[in-house]
Design an enzyme around this catalytic site. Sequence first.
Site, mmCIF file in Angstrom:
data_model
loop_
_atom_site.group_PDB
_atom_site.id
_atom_site.type_symbol
_atom_site.label_atom_id
_atom_site.label_comp_id
_atom_site.label_asym_id
_atom_site.label_seq_id
_atom_site.Cartn_x
_atom_site.Cartn_y
_atom_site.Cartn_z
ATOM 1 N N LYS A 38 -12.192 -1.403 6.682
ATOM 2 C CA LYS A 38 -11.397 -2.344 7.469
ATOM 3 C C LYS A 38 -11.826 -2.294 8.938
ATOM 4 O O LYS A 38 -12.122 -3.324 9.522
ATOM 5 C CB LYS A 38 -9.897 -2.037 7.352
ATOM 6 N N ASP B 68 -1.392 6.707 6.065
ATOM 7 C CA ASP B 68 -2.490 5.850 5.646
ATOM 8 C C ASP B 68 -2.722 4.863 6.790
ATOM 9 O O ASP B 68 -1.907 3.974 7.027
ATOM 10 C CB ASP B 68 -2.102 5.120 4.354
ATOM 11 N N TRP C 59 0.816 -1.219 0.000
ATOM 12 C CA TRP C 59 0.000 0.000 0.000
ATOM 13 C C TRP C 59 0.844 1.261 0.000
ATOM 14 O O TRP C 59 0.504 2.238 -0.684
ATOM 15 C CB TRP C 59 -1.000 -0.008 1.152
#
Length: 361
Positions: free
Chosen positions: A196, A172, A102
């Site tokens: 999530k 993030d 990511w």
Amino acid sequence: MSRLWNFSAGPAALPLPVLERAQRELLDWNGSGASVMEQSHRGKRFIAMAQQVEADLRELMGIPSHYAVLFEQGGATQHFAQIPMNLAREGDSADYIVTGHWSEKAANEAAPYVRVHVAATSKADGYLHMAPRDTWQLDPAASYAHIATNETIHGVQFQHVPDVGSVPLVADMSSDILSGPVDVSRFGLIYAGAQKNIGPSGLVLMIIRRDLLERPTRPMAKIFRYAEHAANDSMLNTPNTWGWYLAGLTFQWLKENGGLAVMGERNRQKAELLYGTIDGSGGYYRNPIDPAVRSRMNIPFTLHDSALDAAFLQESEAAGLLALKGHKALGGMRASLYNAVPLEAVQALVDFMRDFARRHG
Ligand SMILES: *Cc1c(COP(=O)(O)O)cnc(C)c1O
């Protein structure tokens, strides 16, 4: 009806009490005679709810008043690009710490809008460890420094907020926000896709230091500009009203369950139980990540013989354990242990794993 233990990486399990409350309130929300999805975001009821949701989040995370909270759309991925648009002028550079899939993607998506400088990367070893802080090549003139606090696919997590000097730290936190206490004041900007650890997909939570909203930027449409979103209470256009509502139910559930310190302790216990089982299996199961940076949220593991993978997946699902298949980039298995996954679920998983190893020895 039976709900199974759900180890999905995302969209992921939501707390059962949150779903039950949403179900109870679905047809007639808050005495309005319509569902929350069927009414104006500019109505009194919705505005009051939105304010309460923000207040609950501020209380849970201890967000100081010089930070704005935004309820955005576009997924975390859109903000990989929008963050440099808002925090950097044309020609500026930004530091990226690459610790897995990511953060690498964040750097790639930022590249059209800022000169991306990879200050550290552990890609060469398959992201099994994290480059130590003292090896990072940080640029004191960078517009910001970007990290992903938890790598959802590779299973690597920062255990402490790294010191990046006076450059704003952008994080993030899609897959570990609200998983334990965090000192918001150490960050310039925190962002997280909701699916999530917060609620449904299609909502992105953003916490941004207000002075960063005043940075001069290139010309762009209002809809891309965080300052406009902040000035309009995240209602520049129609927000994701359902996602906002469900996020609020999750925040209330977190408050009722003792807040982030309690969550952090539960998450530590859950991860310890699973890593202990993997490490104690005599090599039957393996997690190759440097123990110093192992994730408490997403735990990838392999079986000693990948020929057993299909049987493991089939039998685990039959035993009521959902979504253990690993990401295609790594293969093997992955168990995601977000807030909504109780210790009981992890106990059921490790019992199954021991039993499977006995039967397929
Ligand atoms: C899931 C995830 C993303 C991508 O989120 P989208 O909402 O699909 O854009 C980004 N970063 C991390 C750490 C993630 O776990």
